[in-house]
Design a protein around this motif. Sequence first.
Motif, PDB file in Angstrom:
ATOM      1  N   VAL A 188       0.844  -1.199   0.000  1.00  8.44           N
ATOM      2  CA  VAL A 188       0.000   0.000   0.000  1.00  8.44           C
ATOM      3  C   VAL A 188       0.877   1.245   0.000  1.00  8.44           C
ATOM      4  CG1 VAL A 188      -1.663   1.356   1.341  1.00  8.44           C
ATOM      5  CG2 VAL A 188      -1.999  -1.112   1.075  1.00  8.44           C
ATOM      6  N   ARG A 189       1.916   1.230   0.816  1.00  8.11           N
ATOM      7  CA  ARG A 189       2.817   2.388   0.878  1.00  8.11           C
ATOM      8  C   ARG A 189       3.559   2.599  -0.441  1.00  8.11           C
ATOM      9  NH1 ARG A 189       4.166   0.461   6.777  1.00  8.11           N
ATOM     10  NH2 ARG A 189       2.633   1.729   7.911  1.00  8.11           N
ATOM     11  N   GLU A 190       3.789   1.519  -1.171  1.00  3.65           N
ATOM     12  CA  GLU A 190       4.464   1.642  -2.465  1.00  3.65           C
ATOM     13  C   GLU A 190       3.567   2.329  -3.496  1.00  3.65           C
ATOM     14  OE1 GLU A 190       6.633  -1.133  -5.807  1.00  3.65           O
ATOM     15  OE2 GLU A 190       6.680  -1.781  -3.713  1.00  3.65           O
ATOM     16  N   SER A 228      -2.452  -1.276  -9.487  1.00  3.76           N
ATOM     17  CA  SER A 228      -1.037  -1.441  -9.141  1.00  3.76           C
ATOM     18  C   SER A 228      -0.889  -2.263  -7.873  1.00  3.76           C
ATOM     19  CB  SER A 228      -0.373  -0.078  -8.949  1.00  3.76           C
ATOM     20  OG  SER A 228      -0.385   0.653 -10.132  1.00  3.76           O
ATOM     21  N   LEU A 229      -1.747  -1.996  -6.898  1.00  3.27           N
ATOM     22  CA  LEU A 229      -1.713  -2.745  -5.641  1.00  3.27           C
ATOM     23  C   LEU A 229      -2.011  -4.218  -5.882  1.00  3.27           C
ATOM     24  CD1 LEU A 229      -1.514  -2.847  -2.543  1.00  3.27           C
ATOM     25  CD2 LEU A 229      -3.935  -2.200  -2.459  1.00  3.27           C
ATOM     26  N   VAL A 230      -3.005  -4.494  -6.686  1.00  6.08           N
ATOM     27  CA  VAL A 230      -3.358  -5.881  -7.003  1.00  6.08           C
ATOM     28  C   VAL A 230      -2.183  -6.588  -7.666  1.00  6.08           C
ATOM     29  CG1 VAL A 230      -4.821  -7.327  -8.497  1.00  6.08           C
ATOM     30  CG2 VAL A 230      -5.853  -5.555  -7.060  1.00  6.08           C
ATOM     31  N   ALA A 231      -1.521  -5.930  -8.590  1.00 11.32           N
ATOM     32  CA  ALA A 231      -0.362  -6.534  -9.256  1.00 11.32           C
ATOM     33  C   ALA A 231       0.745  -6.838  -8.250  1.00 11.32           C
ATOM     34  CB  ALA A 231       0.158  -5.607 -10.351  1.00 11.32           C
ATOM     35  N   LEU A 232       0.990  -5.917  -7.322  1.00  7.74           N
ATOM     36  CA  LEU A 232       2.006  -6.159  -6.286  1.00  7.74           C
ATOM     37  C   LEU A 232       1.622  -7.329  -5.391  1.00  7.74           C
ATOM     38  CD1 LEU A 232       2.863  -2.506  -5.180  1.00  7.74           C
ATOM     39  CD2 LEU A 232       4.406  -4.117  -6.279  1.00  7.74           C
ATOM     40  N   LEU A 233       0.361  -7.377  -4.984  1.00  8.54           N
ATOM     41  CA  LEU A 233      -0.093  -8.464  -4.110  1.00  8.54           C
ATOM     42  C   LEU A 233      -0.019  -9.807  -4.821  1.00  8.54           C
ATOM     43  CD1 LEU A 233      -3.199  -6.720  -2.496  1.00  8.54           C
ATOM     44  CD2 LEU A 233      -0.973  -7.127  -1.415  1.00  8.54           C
ATOM     45  N   PHE A 278       2.443 -12.608  -3.177  1.00  5.39           N
ATOM     46  CA  PHE A 278       1.833 -13.779  -2.558  1.00  5.39           C
ATOM     47  C   PHE A 278       1.571 -14.923  -3.532  1.00  5.39           C
ATOM     48  CE2 PHE A 278       0.712 -10.186   0.187  1.00  5.39           C
ATOM     49  CZ  PHE A 278       1.241 -10.654   1.383  1.00  5.39           C
ATOM     50  N   SER A 279       1.982 -14.762  -4.779  1.00  5.42           N
ATOM     51  CA  SER A 279       1.787 -15.792  -5.804  1.00  5.42           C
ATOM     52  C   SER A 279       0.327 -16.244  -5.868  1.00  5.42           C
ATOM     53  CB  SER A 279       2.702 -16.994  -5.548  1.00  5.42           C
ATOM     54  OG  SER A 279       4.051 -16.594  -5.581  1.00  5.42           O
ATOM     55  N   VAL A 280      -0.561 -15.262  -5.965  1.00 10.22           N
ATOM     56  CA  VAL A 280      -1.994 -15.536  -6.076  1.00 10.22           C
ATOM     57  C   VAL A 280      -2.534 -14.826  -7.313  1.00 10.22           C
ATOM     58  CG1 VAL A 280      -2.357 -15.797  -3.586  1.00 10.22           C
ATOM     59  CG2 VAL A 280      -2.667 -13.547  -4.638  1.00 10.22           C
ATOM     60  N   THR A 281      -3.722 -15.214  -7.701  1.00 13.96           N
ATOM     61  CA  THR A 281      -4.432 -14.536  -8.771  1.00 13.96           C
ATOM     62  C   THR A 281      -5.669 -13.899  -8.165  1.00 13.96           C
ATOM     63  OG1 THR A 281      -3.652 -16.108 -10.421  1.00 13.96           O
ATOM     64  CG2 THR A 281      -5.622 -14.831 -10.982  1.00 13.96           C
ATOM     65  N   ILE A 282      -5.835 -12.623  -8.404  1.00 15.21           N
ATOM     66  CA  ILE A 282      -7.015 -11.912  -7.928  1.00 15.21           C
ATOM     67  C   ILE A 282      -7.870 -11.626  -9.157  1.00 15.21           C
ATOM     68  CG2 ILE A 282      -7.880  -9.828  -6.784  1.00 15.21           C
ATOM     69  CD1 ILE A 282      -5.179  -9.771  -5.230  1.00 15.21           C
ATOM     70  N   ARG A 283      -9.026 -12.272  -9.203  1.00 14.96           N
ATOM     71  CA  ARG A 283      -9.919 -12.139 -10.357  1.00 14.96           C
ATOM     72  C   ARG A 283     -10.651 -10.799 -10.331  1.00 14.96           C
ATOM     73  NH1 ARG A 283     -11.177 -17.216  -8.196  1.00 14.96           N
ATOM     74  NH2 ARG A 283     -13.171 -16.380  -7.515  1.00 14.96           N
ATOM     75  N   ASP A 284     -11.071 -10.355 -11.485  1.00 15.75           N
ATOM     76  CA  ASP A 284     -11.827  -9.101 -11.586  1.00 15.75           C
ATOM     77  C   ASP A 284     -13.043  -9.123 -10.670  1.00 15.75           C
ATOM     78  OD1 ASP A 284     -10.011  -8.215 -13.456  1.00 15.75           O
ATOM     79  OD2 ASP A 284     -11.324  -8.544 -15.187  1.00 15.75           O
ATOM     80  N   SER A 285     -13.691 -10.267 -10.576  1.00 23.11           N
ATOM     81  CA  SER A 285     -14.892 -10.378  -9.739  1.00 23.11           C
ATOM     82  C   SER A 285     -14.583 -10.223  -8.248  1.00 23.11           C
ATOM     83  CB  SER A 285     -15.591 -11.719  -9.989  1.00 23.11           C
ATOM     84  OG  SER A 285     -14.737 -12.800  -9.625  1.00 23.11           O
ATOM     85  N   HIS A 339     -13.031  -5.828   0.053  1.00 27.02           N
ATOM     86  CA  HIS A 339     -11.743  -6.530   0.149  1.00 27.02           C
ATOM     87  C   HIS A 339     -10.560  -5.575   0.296  1.00 27.02           C
ATOM     88  CE1 HIS A 339     -13.596 -10.132  -2.164  1.00 27.02           C
ATOM     89  NE2 HIS A 339     -13.871 -10.182  -0.877  1.00 27.02           N
ATOM     90  N   PHE A 340     -10.771  -4.295  -0.020  1.00 25.48           N
ATOM     91  CA  PHE A 340      -9.663  -3.344  -0.044  1.00 25.48           C
ATOM     92  C   PHE A 340      -9.918  -2.097   0.806  1.00 25.48           C
ATOM     93  CE2 PHE A 340      -9.388  -5.992  -3.769  1.00 25.48           C
ATOM     94  CZ  PHE A 340      -8.049  -6.347  -3.782  1.00 25.48           C
ATOM     95  N   GLU A 341     -10.879  -2.187   1.731  1.00 26.02           N
ATOM     96  CA  GLU A 341     -11.217  -1.038   2.575  1.00 26.02           C
ATOM     97  C   GLU A 341     -10.065  -0.587   3.460  1.00 26.02           C
ATOM     98  OE1 GLU A 341     -14.716  -2.143   4.728  1.00 26.02           O
ATOM     99  OE2 GLU A 341     -16.034  -1.502   3.104  1.00 26.02           O
TER     100      GLU A 341
END
Length: 80
Positions: free
Chosen positions: A14-16, A42-47, A51-58, A64-66
Amino acid sequence: MSEDSVLKAVLAAVREVAPSAEVSEDSPLIATRTIDSLSLLSLVALLEKEFSVTIRDSELLPVHFETPLAIRAFLRTKGC
């Protein structure tokens, strides 16, 4: 990865993407516009990388990001 280390990594990400914001674990990110739509991507790409995960558009829901704690809880559902 321990919950503490996940939270530290979330805070770092988040700070990045929002380097001028003061962010703590319970800082509201969306309500205060610390994170906007572009920085969220950008945050999603970093996460995903960290964490080697995929975050889907849905899954790109405000709930989830509050806050960094909400992001950690969301990542927990991904096995992190």
